[in-house]
Write an enzyme that holds these catalytic residues in place. Structure first.
Site, PDB file in Angstrom:
ATOM      1  CD  GLU A   1       1.142  -5.073  -2.117  1.00 32.92           C
ATOM      2  OE1 GLU A   1       0.510  -4.171  -2.285  1.00 32.92           O
ATOM      3  OE2 GLU A   1       2.203  -5.301  -2.616  1.00 32.92           O
TER       4      GLU A   1
ATOM      5  CG  ASP B   1      -2.590   0.613  -0.271  1.00 37.14           C
ATOM      6  OD1 ASP B   1      -2.138   1.534  -0.493  1.00 37.14           O
ATOM      7  OD2 ASP B   1      -2.121  -0.609  -0.309  1.00 37.14           O
TER       8      ASP B   1
HETATM    9 MG    MG Z   1       2.549   0.868  -1.982  1.00 30.67          MG
END
Ligand code: MG
Ligand code: ADP
Length: 620
Positions: free
Chosen positions: A182, A208
């Site tokens: 990701e 993140d």
């Molecule tokens: Mg997320």
């Protein structure tokens, strides 16, 4: 480290034909799909204009509903309404420690199935349903068949979790071009891999912070090649924690000792609202039952400092892993809803001494990046750049004494292949057990077992003569294949590591942290184990020699040797390294004398006509 060229599916065929590939962010709470159209990446909407598909499936006897429509069943029919399926992917029942309302089927050590109104449904099948929804949405919107997909997974996903994701995509009829981490996708979304004119290497941090998790990655862009240098994170740290800290503060302000469940839930909802509002306002008012509280930005920063400090500590550790310092970082990318908070942006700005990138919607940035990678892999854009990910934990195998020999260390760029030669321990050994493990500790018992292969049919040879070549190969999706070959005979064995269940995120984290905390203890254990293996080898060699040449010794010599042997055997039951080493020394005094006698006899024998070569072959 040498970077390997990846031959990607689809890259070589039909260069002028425009092919359609999609990027999917298969999320715990919501999922979405994006594609590149006319050179521009965009998220795709359903027929009602919605981008985010809640990752929820409801099973009725005859029908199933998905996303927002399934949400309605959460309270009405919770047992048949599956949420957060991502947390079950590639996990065994034993790994699933969190609360859920479902009836799970199957045994402890396997990925469980859910008992639903439509019968047994596995996490792979349920995830496939969500992926199918997104595939249908993409086909309806693009009006062309989808030829390939990139699916994102958390950087911490292990072998089993990645494999389960891949299986789900296949079941949904998607041709998976690549599983992509990701954070890596987020960097691609900002085009950080596009500047091929750079004279020097550039390093990027991807920060993140979502609702419940924190992930950080360091990427390097060098000579047109994009490489993930290191990843790290925290599986229980996110916006939810900020909400809880706010509630704790509010309770203290209002001198409230105890809140019941309903009150606590109400406080949490209000804390979240206030927190999100503070991203746009200088101060907000919290309405907590009949109380009112004012919260300004400075106070908010002080309240959540403890949580944000944790994220910064993880960043520092990952920087150390990548052997970089702050000055080496050219850009910081923000991902995840919580990075909308000015307080998070401020901390990141201060720590990294630069303005972070946060212009792309943090909910969409991962899918956007996945679609750009998909478009590149399907062959629409050949700019020569490659994406490399890293292995999250070290991979190795068990050697004598329960020690781990590491073949691939953590944070090694993948795909990667490493080969090492091993040999047999005993004369005439015809099989070898290869036990593959994952983790940072030195002893096998502290690592995670991934699988075992037996290499059998090794022709009889004296100990140490067989040449067993073991190869570890990790492909671009992070899947491991282990092969073993005895090179003198060509005997061969292979496994693809597809464990029935995987490490939980917390296990991965524990294995990592253990590696740091127990480094000293491991060194001692390794030393002890090596000493014992060495002593054992000494004893066994002596036994063998005695079988053949015991008659060379008189009874006094034999007695002395036996006593030294017994002493060593007794010490081997203990963990006293220096006592064992002493006993080996003592034994050696006697066994060296014995060896000298044997050598004299053999040389006599050799002089009588046997070639010296025969002698050395038979005794080494
Ligand atoms: Mg997320
Ligand atoms: P996940 O990927 O873990 O499901 P998201 O990336 O969607 O989570 O982030 C959800 C978190 O983002 C929640 O804690 C939410 O409160 C927080 N959040 C959303 N919008 C804002 C905002 N404007 N300011 C601060 N936090 C926000």
């Amino acid at each position: 480290m040498a970077l390997l060229q990846i031959a990607e599916p689809g890259q070589s065929s039909a260069p002028h034909e425009h092919r359609i590939a999609i990027g999917i962010d298969l999320g715990t709470t919501h999922s979405l799909v994006a594609t590149v159209l006319s050179g521009k990446a965009k998220v795709l909407q359903d027929e009602q204009g919605r981008v985010l598909l809640p990752s929820i499936v409801h099973y009725a006897e005859q029908t199933a509903t998905y996303g927002d429509a399934a949400k309605a069943y959460l309270t009405r029919d919770p047992k048949n309404t599956i949420v957060s399926i991502k947390r079950f992917m590639g996990r065994s029942q034993a790994d699933i420690k969190f609360q859920h309302p479902y009836t799970l089927l199957g045994d402890e050590n396997q990925m469980p199935a859910f008992e639903t109104a439509q019968g047994r449904k596995t996490p792979v099948e349920i995830s496939a349903e969500i992926l199918k929804q997104l595939k249908n949405r993409a086909e309806a919107s693009i009006k062309q068949p989808i030829q390939g997909a990139v699916i994102t997974v958390p950087a911490y996903f292990d072998e089993a979790q990645r494999q389960a994701t891949r299986d789900a995509a296949q079941l949904a009829g998607l041709d998976v071009l690549r599983l992509l981490n990701e954070p890596t996708a987020a960097a691609v979304a900002y085009g950080l891999d596009q500047d091929t004119q750079l004279a020097t290497d550039h390093n990027y941090v991807i920060y993140d912070l979502g609702g419940g998790t924190f992930d950080v990655s360091i990427l390097r862009f060098s000579q047109g090649v994009f490489e993930v240098l290191a990843t790290g994170g925290h599986t229980a740290l996110g916006g939810d924690d900020l909400d809880r800290l706010l509630v704790k503060w509010a309770k203290k302000q209002l001198s409230i000792q105890q809140l019941d469940d309903t009150e606590y839930a109400h406080f949490l909802v209000e804390a979240r609202r206030a927190k999100e509002a503070l991203s746009d306002a200088d101060s907000v008012e919290l309405a907590l039952m009949d109380h009112r509280l004012n919260l300004d930005r400075t106070t908010f920063e002080a309240i959540i400092k403890v949580a944000l400090d944790k994220t910064i500590n993880v960043c520092k550790r990952v920087l150390r892993d990548a052997k970089l310092d702050l000055n080496d970082i050219q850009n910081v990318v923000l991902v995840g809803g919580s990075t909308r908070s000015y307080a998070v942006q401020k901390v990141v700005r201060e720590v990294f001494q630069q303005e972070p990138l946060c212009t792309i919607n943090p909910d969409e940035v991962v899918a956007i990046g996945a679609s750009i990678t998909a478009n590149q892999l399907i062959g629409n854009q050949d700019d020569g750049s490659l994406l490399l990910d890293v292995t999250p934990l070290s991979l190795g195998l068990e050697t004598m004494g329960g020690l781990v020999e590491r073949l691939i260390s953590r944070n090694t760029a993948i795909p990667v292949a490493r080969r090492q030669e091993f040999t047999t321990y005993q004369d005439g050994q015809s099989a070898m057990l290869i036990h593959v493990v994952q983790g940072e500790r030195d002893m096998v018992e502290h690592c995670r077992s991934l699988g075992r292969i037996v290499l059998s049919g090794i022709p009889p040879m004296v100990a140490g003569q067989a040449r067993i070549e073991v190869t570890f190969q990790v492909d671009a999706d992070g899947l491991l294949t282990v092969t073993a070959r005895e090179t003198t005979s060509g005997v061969h064995a292979q496994i693809d590591i597809k464990p029935a269940y995987g490490l939980s995120d917390t296990d991965t984290e524990r294995l990592l942290l253990d590696g740091f905390f127990f480094a000293e203890e491991d060194k001692n254990l390794r030393h002890l184990s090596e000493t014992k293996v060495e002593a054992q080898r000494e004893l066994e060699a002596l036994e063998q020699a005695l079988k053949v040449d015991a008659q060379l010794l008189d009874t006094v010599q034999l007695d002395a040797l036996d006593q030294a042997k017994d002493k060593l055997k007794a010490q081997l039951q203990t963990s006293d390294i220096s006592a064992i080493e002493n006993a080996v020394e003592q034994l050696k005094i006697h066994s060296d004398a014995f060896a000298a006698l044997r050598m004299n006899q053999h040389i006599d024998h050799a002089l009588k006509g046997t070639k010296l070569d025969d002698w050395s072959n038979s005794t080494n």
